[in-house]
Write a protein that holds these residues in place. Structure first.
Motif, PDB file in Angstrom:
ATOM      1  N   LEU A 247     -14.209   0.314  -2.964  1.00 29.47           N
ATOM      2  CA  LEU A 247     -13.052   0.633  -2.132  1.00 29.47           C
ATOM      3  C   LEU A 247     -12.439   1.999  -2.444  1.00 29.47           C
ATOM      4  CD1 LEU A 247     -11.315  -2.877  -1.996  1.00 29.47           C
ATOM      5  CD2 LEU A 247     -13.012  -1.880  -0.452  1.00 29.47           C
ATOM      6  N   VAL A 248     -12.245   2.316  -3.715  1.00 24.99           N
ATOM      7  CA  VAL A 248     -11.632   3.607  -4.062  1.00 24.99           C
ATOM      8  C   VAL A 248     -12.554   4.771  -3.707  1.00 24.99           C
ATOM      9  CG1 VAL A 248     -10.759   5.035  -5.945  1.00 24.99           C
ATOM     10  CG2 VAL A 248     -10.110   2.624  -5.812  1.00 24.99           C
ATOM     11  N   PRO A 249     -13.846   4.761  -4.097  1.00 21.38           N
ATOM     12  CA  PRO A 249     -14.718   5.872  -3.700  1.00 21.38           C
ATOM     13  C   PRO A 249     -14.873   5.996  -2.185  1.00 21.38           C
ATOM     14  CG  PRO A 249     -15.733   4.570  -5.438  1.00 21.38           C
ATOM     15  CD  PRO A 249     -14.550   3.798  -4.965  1.00 21.38           C
ATOM     16  N   GLY A 250     -14.830   4.865  -1.473  1.00 22.93           N
ATOM     17  CA  GLY A 250     -14.990   4.897  -0.024  1.00 22.93           C
ATOM     18  C   GLY A 250     -13.704   5.137   0.728  1.00 22.93           C
ATOM     19  N   HIS A 251     -12.563   5.301  -0.027  1.00 21.30           N
ATOM     20  CA  HIS A 251     -11.241   5.519   0.586  1.00 21.30           C
ATOM     21  C   HIS A 251     -10.891   4.377   1.542  1.00 21.30           C
ATOM     22  CE1 HIS A 251     -11.480   9.553  -1.129  1.00 21.30           C
ATOM     23  NE2 HIS A 251     -12.670   9.679  -0.548  1.00 21.30           N
ATOM     24  N   PHE A 252     -11.127   3.153   1.054  1.00 27.48           N
ATOM     25  CA  PHE A 252     -10.873   1.966   1.854  1.00 27.48           C
ATOM     26  C   PHE A 252      -9.634   1.253   1.356  1.00 27.48           C
ATOM     27  CE2 PHE A 252     -14.411   0.526   4.705  1.00 27.48           C
ATOM     28  CZ  PHE A 252     -15.015   1.768   4.790  1.00 27.48           C
ATOM     29  N   LEU A 253      -9.083   0.402   2.227  1.00 28.37           N
ATOM     30  CA  LEU A 253      -7.894  -0.365   1.888  1.00 28.37           C
ATOM     31  C   LEU A 253      -8.171  -1.852   2.027  1.00 28.37           C
ATOM     32  CD1 LEU A 253      -5.060   1.606   3.737  1.00 28.37           C
ATOM     33  CD2 LEU A 253      -5.914   1.943   1.413  1.00 28.37           C
ATOM     34  N   ASP A 254      -7.235  -2.630   1.495  1.00 27.45           N
ATOM     35  CA  ASP A 254      -7.229  -4.077   1.642  1.00 27.45           C
ATOM     36  C   ASP A 254      -5.812  -4.462   2.052  1.00 27.45           C
ATOM     37  OD1 ASP A 254      -7.856  -6.809   1.410  1.00 27.45           O
ATOM     38  OD2 ASP A 254      -7.201  -6.848  -0.677  1.00 27.45           O
ATOM     39  N   GLY A 255      -5.582  -5.746   2.252  1.00 26.58           N
ATOM     40  CA  GLY A 255      -4.226  -6.208   2.503  1.00 26.58           C
ATOM     41  C   GLY A 255      -3.531  -6.541   1.185  1.00 26.58           C
ATOM     42  N   GLY A 256      -2.335  -7.072   1.285  1.00 28.28           N
ATOM     43  CA  GLY A 256      -1.617  -7.528   0.101  1.00 28.28           C
ATOM     44  C   GLY A 256      -1.138  -6.398  -0.794  1.00 28.28           C
ATOM     45  N   VAL A 257      -0.766  -6.771  -2.015  1.00 28.58           N
ATOM     46  CA  VAL A 257      -0.274  -5.795  -2.983  1.00 28.58           C
ATOM     47  C   VAL A 257      -1.385  -4.825  -3.381  1.00 28.58           C
ATOM     48  CG1 VAL A 257       0.745  -5.517  -5.284  1.00 28.58           C
ATOM     49  CG2 VAL A 257       1.462  -7.407  -3.821  1.00 28.58           C
ATOM     50  N   THR A 258      -2.618  -5.316  -3.424  1.00 31.78           N
ATOM     51  CA  THR A 258      -3.747  -4.425  -3.703  1.00 31.78           C
ATOM     52  C   THR A 258      -3.861  -3.358  -2.623  1.00 31.78           C
ATOM     53  OG1 THR A 258      -4.919  -6.268  -4.743  1.00 31.78           O
ATOM     54  CG2 THR A 258      -6.218  -4.330  -4.164  1.00 31.78           C
TER      55      THR A 258
ATOM     56  N   ILE B 125       1.338  -3.171   6.435  1.00 36.87           N
ATOM     57  CA  ILE B 125       0.449  -2.354   5.592  1.00 36.87           C
ATOM     58  C   ILE B 125      -0.611  -1.664   6.441  1.00 36.87           C
ATOM     59  CG2 ILE B 125      -1.283  -2.444   3.746  1.00 36.87           C
ATOM     60  CD1 ILE B 125       0.304  -4.829   2.588  1.00 36.87           C
ATOM     61  N   PHE B 126      -1.218  -2.394   7.383  1.00 41.74           N
ATOM     62  CA  PHE B 126      -2.275  -1.818   8.210  1.00 41.74           C
ATOM     63  C   PHE B 126      -1.720  -0.763   9.178  1.00 41.74           C
ATOM     64  CE2 PHE B 126      -4.452  -6.150   7.617  1.00 41.74           C
ATOM     65  CZ  PHE B 126      -5.036  -5.724   6.442  1.00 41.74           C
TER      66      PHE B 126
ATOM     67  N   SER C 192      -7.718   1.950   9.161  1.00 37.17           N
ATOM     68  CA  SER C 192      -6.931   0.730   9.325  1.00 37.17           C
ATOM     69  C   SER C 192      -7.794  -0.434   9.814  1.00 37.17           C
ATOM     70  CB  SER C 192      -5.778   0.978  10.306  1.00 37.17           C
ATOM     71  OG  SER C 192      -5.028  -0.190  10.516  1.00 37.17           O
ATOM     72  N   LEU C 193      -8.695  -0.160  10.746  1.00 40.79           N
ATOM     73  CA  LEU C 193      -9.577  -1.218  11.252  1.00 40.79           C
ATOM     74  C   LEU C 193     -10.520  -1.725  10.163  1.00 40.79           C
ATOM     75  CD1 LEU C 193     -10.501   0.166  14.794  1.00 40.79           C
ATOM     76  CD2 LEU C 193      -8.911  -1.684  14.246  1.00 40.79           C
ATOM     77  N   TYR C 194     -11.065  -0.807   9.372  1.00 41.01           N
ATOM     78  CA  TYR C 194     -11.921  -1.234   8.273  1.00 41.01           C
ATOM     79  C   TYR C 194     -11.127  -2.016   7.228  1.00 41.01           C
ATOM     80  CZ  TYR C 194     -16.226   1.158   9.637  1.00 41.01           C
ATOM     81  OH  TYR C 194     -17.380   1.521  10.289  1.00 41.01           O
ATOM     82  N   ALA C 195      -9.853  -1.659   7.056  1.00 38.09           N
ATOM     83  CA  ALA C 195      -8.988  -2.409   6.130  1.00 38.09           C
ATOM     84  C   ALA C 195      -8.823  -3.848   6.596  1.00 38.09           C
ATOM     85  CB  ALA C 195      -7.627  -1.727   6.010  1.00 38.09           C
ATOM     86  N   CYS C 196      -8.695  -4.040   7.906  1.00 38.36           N
ATOM     87  CA  CYS C 196      -8.602  -5.399   8.462  1.00 38.36           C
ATOM     88  C   CYS C 196      -9.878  -6.189   8.163  1.00 38.36           C
ATOM     89  CB  CYS C 196      -8.367  -5.348   9.969  1.00 38.36           C
ATOM     90  SG  CYS C 196      -6.776  -4.650  10.471  1.00 38.36           S
TER      91      CYS C 196
END
Length: 289
Positions: free
Chosen positions: A31-42, A160-161, A173-177
């Motif tokens: 996630l960090v190298p790919g500059h991706f997000l998740d939901g929640g506190v993470t 968050i999204f 944002s879509l990838y985070a979903c």
């Protein structure tokens, strides 16, 4: 501490440490190298890391600790202690464990990053801690509003999204979903496992034989409700007393049970529903946190 309690404590912290290692792997390798997000506190931690480039290990601790302390009030001090330990171990993994970085296709990063993160958070939950404090906040808000816990979590993640779409772009944002969806499904699988329980209700005129097969053949306990069957459209006034059979089985046994019932009475009415938690009776005992 008794030997019994010590064995449970060892099992809990084994889950927590393994969960932290897997979560660290998901974050630092995908996630960090790919500059991706998740939901929640993470997701909040990842979003702040992407915007301000703050240290992700520090953000994980700072973002989670307030919710964990809130959890001490809502649940127990033991829960808070385990959660703080889990979050600190996760931060240490992010800081010192030399995870490899994978720069794959975005879909693979989103899917496998979500899978390993969900597995890590799920193992932490099995150990009795929260590696992501959003559900603690949702529980706190639940008691002060008319919304359900699912609605609260959904609402917080939508915020968050939306922030991710504003600061990092709509595609991110879509990838985070997608990542969040993978995380939640993996958590469900890890926490509930293959032995997720299913409640089965059987209404049949051959209830005596069905009861015998379930108890003596399948080895399951049953509960009997006294009821009436009939009330058909063409003969509404006709009804018959019957025993309504209820039992709890694992989802791997559903097909076998239905086959047993259909062999006895092909016209039997059988319906099932999922049970999130079950204990006692002839079921396997699970640790309750």
């Amino acid at each position: 501490m008794t030997k019994y309690n010590l064995s449970y404590a060892i099992q809990d912290y084994t889950y927590i440490i393994t969960g932290a290692l897997l979560s660290g792997f998901a974050l630092k390798s995908f996630l960090v190298p790919g500059h991706f997000l998740d939901g929640g506190v993470t997701g909040i931690s990842l979003l702040l890391h992407e915007i301000y480039h703050w240290n992700i290990a520090v953000l994980i601790i700072v973002a989670n600790v307030p919710f964990i302390l809130l959890g001490a009030k809502q649940m127990s001090a033991g829960f808070a202690i385990k959660s703080i330990a889990g979050v600190v171990i996760l931060a240490l993994c992010l800081r010192f464990v030399p995870y490899p970085e994978f720069h794959y296709d975005k879909l693979l990063i989103s899917t496998f990053g979500g899978f390993f993160l969900g597995a890590g958070i799920g193992l932490g939950m099995r150990g009795g801690c929260a590696l992501d404090g959003l559900e603690v906040l949702a529980l706190y808000t639940l008691r002060r509003t008319g919304f359900t816990m699912s609605e609260i979590i959904l609402g917080l993640n939508v915020i968050i999204f939306m922030c991710a779409a504003f600061f990092l772009g709509f595609e991110t944002s879509l990838y985070a979903c997608l990542t969040y969806y993978t995380v939640t499904k993996t958590i469900d699988y890890v926490v509930e496992g293959l032995e997720e329980y299913t409640g089965v209700t059987i209404i049949s005129g051959q209830s005596e034989e069905i009861k015998e097969k379930l108890v003596l053949g399948l080895g399951r306990g049953i509960t009997i409700y006294k009821g009436e069957r009939g009330f058909m459209k063409d003969r509404f006034t006709e009804s018959h007393e019957c025993d309504i059979v209820f039992t709890v089985i694992t989802r791997l046994e559903v097909r076998r049970l239905k086959n047993i019932v259909m062999q006895i009475d092909p016209k039997a009415f059988v319906f099932t529903h999922s049970i999130k938690e079950a204990a006692g009776g002839v079921l396997k005992r699970h640790i309750v946190h």
